[in-house]
Design an enzyme around this catalytic site. Structure first.
Site, mmCIF file in Angstrom:
data_model
loop_
_atom_site.group_PDB
_atom_site.id
_atom_site.type_symbol
_atom_site.label_atom_id
_atom_site.label_comp_id
_atom_site.label_asym_id
_atom_site.label_seq_id
_atom_site.Cartn_x
_atom_site.Cartn_y
_atom_site.Cartn_z
ATOM 1 N N SER A 109 -14.041 9.977 -20.169
ATOM 2 C CA SER A 109 -13.774 9.366 -21.591
ATOM 3 C C SER A 109 -14.560 9.823 -22.529
ATOM 4 O O SER A 109 -15.770 10.402 -22.359
ATOM 5 C CB SER A 109 -13.579 7.928 -21.385
ATOM 6 O OG SER A 109 -12.540 7.380 -20.701
ATOM 7 N N CYS A 133 -11.404 2.019 -18.609
ATOM 8 C CA CYS A 133 -10.677 3.220 -19.315
ATOM 9 C C CYS A 133 -11.019 4.360 -18.270
ATOM 10 O O CYS A 133 -11.950 4.425 -17.666
ATOM 11 C CB CYS A 133 -10.814 3.464 -20.550
ATOM 12 S SG CYS A 133 -12.346 4.117 -21.259
ATOM 13 N N PRO A 178 -15.986 1.829 -19.355
ATOM 14 C CA PRO A 178 -15.330 3.122 -19.582
ATOM 15 C C PRO A 178 -15.698 4.230 -18.645
ATOM 16 O O PRO A 178 -16.875 4.141 -18.018
ATOM 17 C CB PRO A 178 -15.790 3.587 -20.923
ATOM 18 C CG PRO A 178 -16.213 2.299 -21.724
ATOM 19 C CD PRO A 178 -16.663 1.382 -20.627
ATOM 20 N N HIS A 179 -14.759 4.848 -17.865
ATOM 21 C CA HIS A 179 -14.945 5.763 -16.899
ATOM 22 C C HIS A 179 -14.610 7.004 -17.196
ATOM 23 O O HIS A 179 -14.245 7.534 -18.417
ATOM 24 C CB HIS A 179 -14.522 5.101 -15.720
ATOM 25 C CG HIS A 179 -15.434 4.765 -14.463
ATOM 26 N ND1 HIS A 179 -15.623 5.505 -13.568
ATOM 27 C CD2 HIS A 179 -15.933 3.610 -14.209
ATOM 28 C CE1 HIS A 179 -16.605 5.004 -12.748
ATOM 29 N NE2 HIS A 179 -16.828 3.741 -13.225
ATOM 30 N N ASP A 180 -14.546 7.779 -15.857
ATOM 31 C CA ASP A 180 -14.333 9.306 -16.012
ATOM 32 C C ASP A 180 -13.909 10.003 -17.067
ATOM 33 O O ASP A 180 -12.766 9.745 -17.588
ATOM 34 C CB ASP A 180 -13.376 9.675 -14.892
ATOM 35 C CG ASP A 180 -13.823 9.024 -13.492
ATOM 36 O OD1 ASP A 180 -13.941 9.850 -12.583
ATOM 37 O OD2 ASP A 180 -14.014 7.845 -13.484
#
Length: 535
Positions: free
Chosen positions: A321, A294, A317-319
């Site tokens: 979030s 994400c 999960p990424h940047d």
């Protein structure tokens, strides 16, 4: 002063899979050499050398009260159920289905823009590429199949459908795939994939990448080979429950497998769409390029799923979030990297009661300025590097995790301050139970440029047990500060008993006297302050 320390609490170890692995002789305790420090600038070298050579530390016993902390309050998971997911959409207004050119749709521009991307679909469709569009209300997959030509979506056996075009759910659309669909196969040869800008509900079904030429799953063969995927954009709401997905995703932006993403910045600004959100619960994902990805996503729930044998990451999960819940998942067999990783400012999220094991690198990673997170009650074992790793991510709490038989360190903390480690159990790891260190990242491929003075580590370690770790219980290199209290250390692997490394080793007698004999808290901090080092 080397001594073996008995367990002051008289605890009995719980009878779990971890205990069986330990006492059954299945421990993975291979020693792995630490990576060499990369070349740094001359100025940075001088500062780092000063930090690493600072061996004048105060050893004091602060009051215990400031270290006291209640158990973290974790989110209630009881509302995230199949029954609740089924109530999330409005089925009262019938939607519309049409076939349209891909280049006319904002939600598909990512895949037909620069770098001659459209050629992929021109070749697969043998003409100007089309997509199935859903808008202006609710449709089921069965509704879609009735309204488009059979060469684009057909039922090949009872409940089994093959899609041979991309499918786009527009922001006004709602698509439901339910138990009437035993399986939706997205054709690899025809370039099919599923994108949602609106509402998407998938329950009690299967969604798979499918090779029609091989009459079987589109199993992974190489990173660059197109495989179907699922993507939801900004403003979307997605619920996936009691569903299996396999053989999705490849090494192309937003095409990773199951992805939840805000639009690219320019598009997001024009459309003014909020961050995407939703749930993925009680489902199974295998052979995906990324099991979950994400980007700029809020309040997403990933609960009770199994991620097995995925290629690069299990859960990623990424940047930017935030507010995520990652709970009660089982993640194992990730082939290239980590089981669970949050990276680049993923904040104020919860990672708890997961199992992460037998992954190629670490079990759980907090990376690149991910702060304010709680990692609690996870079982992290038999991973091929560290159990739990923190890279450049301060202000995080690790509570009650069991980190066992990982090939390198149990818990590794790099360039991260104000890390609280409470009631964690680290046993039979190949190197240290807990390892804290600083590293200058100049001239590395990481996009965080740390000032050498910002390459700091500080830990609070309270309670828990460190037992049978091959290189020792604790090693902290050049810390800004370390606080220890009520830490039980058992079963040293060295015949001389418990032996500390790093700064703790230099002051071992004082530390053990306060910590064990006097049962007091211990504070280790440099005589010279960091402000003095700066001058």
């Amino acid at each position: 002063m080397n001594r073996q320390i008995n367990n002051p609490r008289g605890r009995t170890w719980p009878h779990t899979l971890l205990e069986s692995a330990v006492f059954g002789g299945a421990l993975l305790m291979a020693s792995v050499a630490l990576a060499n420090t990369p070349a740094v600038s001359e100025a940075a070298k001088i500062v780092v050398k000063d930090l690493q050579e600072t061996n004048s530390y105060n050893i004091t016993s602060p009051a215990v009260e400031p270290l006291a902390m209640e158990k973290p309050k974790l989110p209630d998971l009881s509302g995230y159920t199949l029954e609740a997911a089924l109530k999330k959409i409005d089925r009262s207004k019938p939607g519309k289905v049409r076939v349209s050119r891909m280049m006319e749709e904002t939600g598909l521009k990512e895949f037909i823009g620069g770098d001659n991307k459209m050629a992929e679909w021109v070749a697969r469709q043998r003409g100007i590429p089309d997509a199935i569009i859903i808008q202006d209300g609710y449709v089921s997959l069965q509704d879609v199949a009735r309204q488009v030509p059979k060469q684009f979506l057909s039922e090949v056996s009872p409940g089994v459908y093959v899609a041979r075009l991309p499918i786009l759910v527009k922001d006004s659309g709602i698509l439901e795939i339910d138990k009437r669909t035993r399986e939706l196969r997205l054709s690899q040869e025809k370039g099919s994939f599923l994108v949602s800008e609106g509402k998407l509900l998938i329950t009690q079904s299967q969604l798979n990448g499918w090779s029609e030429s091989r009459n079987g799953p589109a199993t992974f063969r190489k990173p660059s080979e197109f495989r179907p995927f699922l993507l939801t954009w900004g403003g979307s709401e997605t619920w996936i429950a009691n569903t299996k997905m396999a053989s999705l995703g490849y090494d192309q932006s937003k095409s990773y497998g199951v992805s939840i993403s805000q639009y690219t910045p320019n598009t997001a600004k024009v459309l003014n769409r909020p961050e995407p959100t939703g749930w993925i619960i009680d489902s199974e994902f295998s052979d995906l390029w990324y099991g979950f990805y994400c980007y700029e996503t809020r309040d997403f729930v990933i609960k009770g799923n199994t991620y097995r044998d995925n290629i690069v990451y299990g859960i990623d999960p990424h940047d930017r979030s935030h507010g995520l819940i990652i709970a009660e998942n089982t993640v194992h067999g990730t082939k290239k990297k980590h089981g669970i990783i949050i990276s680049r400012e993923v904040d104020r999220s919860f990672i708890f009661r997961n199992k992460s094991y037998d992954n190629k690198l670490s079990g759980v990673v907090l990376d690149r300025n991910s702060v304010g997170n709680i990692v609690a009650y996870n079982d992290i074992y038999q991973n091929h590097t560290d159990g739990i790793t923190l890279y450049e991510s301060g202000d995080n709490l690790l509570w009650g995790n069991r980190v066992v038989a990982n090939r390198r360190h149990g818990i590794r903390v790099r360039n991260s301050t104000n890390i609280k480690l409470y009631e964690n159990f680290a046993m039979a790891n190949g190197l240290m139970g807990i390892y804290g260190h600083i590293k200058d990242l100049t001239d590395t491929d990481r996009d965080i440029e740390l000032d050498p003075f910002d390459a700091e580590v500080s830990l609070i370690v309270v309670g828990g047990e460190l037992a049978g770790n091959k290189s020792g219980p604790l090693s902290i290199d050049s810390p800004l500060s370390v606080e220890l209290y009520d830490v039980s250390m058992l079963a040293p692997t060295k015949s001389s008993g418990i032996s500390f490394n790093g700064v703790l080793g230099e002051h071992q007698s004082q530390i053990l006297d306060l910590l064990v004999r006097q049962k007091k808290a211990v504070l280790i901090d440099p005589v010279e302050s960091q402000s003095e080092l700066r001058q």
